[in-house]
Enzyme design. Structure first.
Site: not given
Ligand code: PCA
Length: 219
Positions: A79, A168
Site C-alpha cells: 500500500e 494486502h
Molecule cells: N482486512 C480488512 C481488515 C482486516 C483484514 O485482514 C481490511 O482490509 O480492512
C-alpha cells in the site's frame, strides 16, 4: 535488529484470515541480520491500535510490516498511503461501524508508507508472484491500523529511521471454495503468499531508496 510482522484475526463471515495464516509461519525467521516477530491483531477499530502500540513497545522494531486480507484482489499489493478516516461498510469484530471518523483526531490527513513499495513489487514479480502497488488501503480496520502505525512512527519512533508499511493479500483457495458467494474470486496459495512476504521483508530491509518506476492508476 527486529522486524514486527502483524496479521489479522478473521472477520466478517470468514473462519480464517490469510494474513495471520501466512504471518504466523514467519515468526522467528531471520532475514538480512534481522529477526521477525509475528503478532496477531484484532479486527477492531481502536483495540487494534492499542495492540500494535504494545507490540511495538515490546519488540522495539526498526521495521514494521502489517498484513491484511483484501478479498477479491488477485495480487500481493504493497500500500502506498494510509488516510485519516474510518468509514466502515461492515461492522468490525466488536460490532462497531464508525462513519467518517478520524483515526487520530488532529493528525495529518494521510501518511505515505516508508517502504520501497516499487522495489517490493519488482522483486515479487521477478520471483513469479503477482504484485502491484495499491493506492488505497480502504477505510476499514486495515487502513486504520496502517494509519495508526505511520502516526506512531511519525510521533514516537522506537529509533530514528524506524520504517513501516502495509501489504494486502488475496483470499486463500479454501476461503473461496467454502463460500458459494465468493465463487470465481481470485485466490493465492498460502505458500506463495509466504514466499511473497519473505521477499517483501528482504526488499524492505535492503532497499533504502525506492525505484523510479510507474505504479500509478488512471482511476
Ligand atoms: N482486512 C480488512 C481488515 C482486516 C483484514 O485482514 C481490511 O482490509 O480492512
Amino acid at each position: 535488529m527486529n522486524v514486527l510482522l502483524t496479521g489479522f484475526e478473521p472477520f466478517d463471515q470468514d473462519a480464517i484470515n490469510p494474513s495471520w495464516e501466512a504471518v504466523q509461519s514467519l515468526d522467528g525467521w531471520r532475514c538480512e541480520g534481522a529477526v521477525v516477530h509475528a503478532r496477531r491483531i484484532s479486527c477492531v477499530f481502536g483495540a487494534s491500535l492499542r495492540e500494535l502500540d504494545a507490540a511495538i513497545d515490546e519488540v522495539q522494531p526498526h521495521l514494521v510490516l502489517c498484513v491484511g486480507q483484501a478479498g477479491g484482489r488477485s495480487e500481493i499489493t504493497p500500500e502506498r498511503v494510509a488516510i485519516n478516516v474510518d468509514d466502515g461498510r461492515i461492522c468490525d469484530n466488536a460490532g462497531c461501524q464508525p462513519i467518517d471518523a478520524p483515526v487520530v483526531p488532529g493528525a495529518p490527513a494521510a501518511y505515505f508508507a516508508s517502504l520501497p513499495i516499487k522495489a517490493m513489487v519488482r522483486d515479487l514479480r521477478a520471483a513469479g508472484i503477482p504484485a502491484a502497488v495499491s493506492n488505497t488501503a480502504g477505510t476499514f480496520v486495515c487502513n486504520h491500523l496502517f494509519f495508526g502505525l505511520m502516526h506512531r512512527i511519525a510521533s514516537r519512533p522506537v529509533a530514528p529511521g524506524m520504517r513501516g508499511g502495509f501489504v494486502h493479500i488475496p483470499y486463500l483457495p479454501q476461503q473461496v471454495t467454502r463460500r458459494p458467494d465468493l465463487a470465481g474470486l481470485p485466490v493465492m496459495a498460502l505458500e506463495t503468499v509466504v514466499a511473497g512476504l519473505r521477499i517483501a521483508i528482504a526488499t524492505a530491509l535492503s532497499v533504502r531508496e525506492d525505484l523510479r518506476e510507474s505504479g500509478g492508476q488512471l482511476h
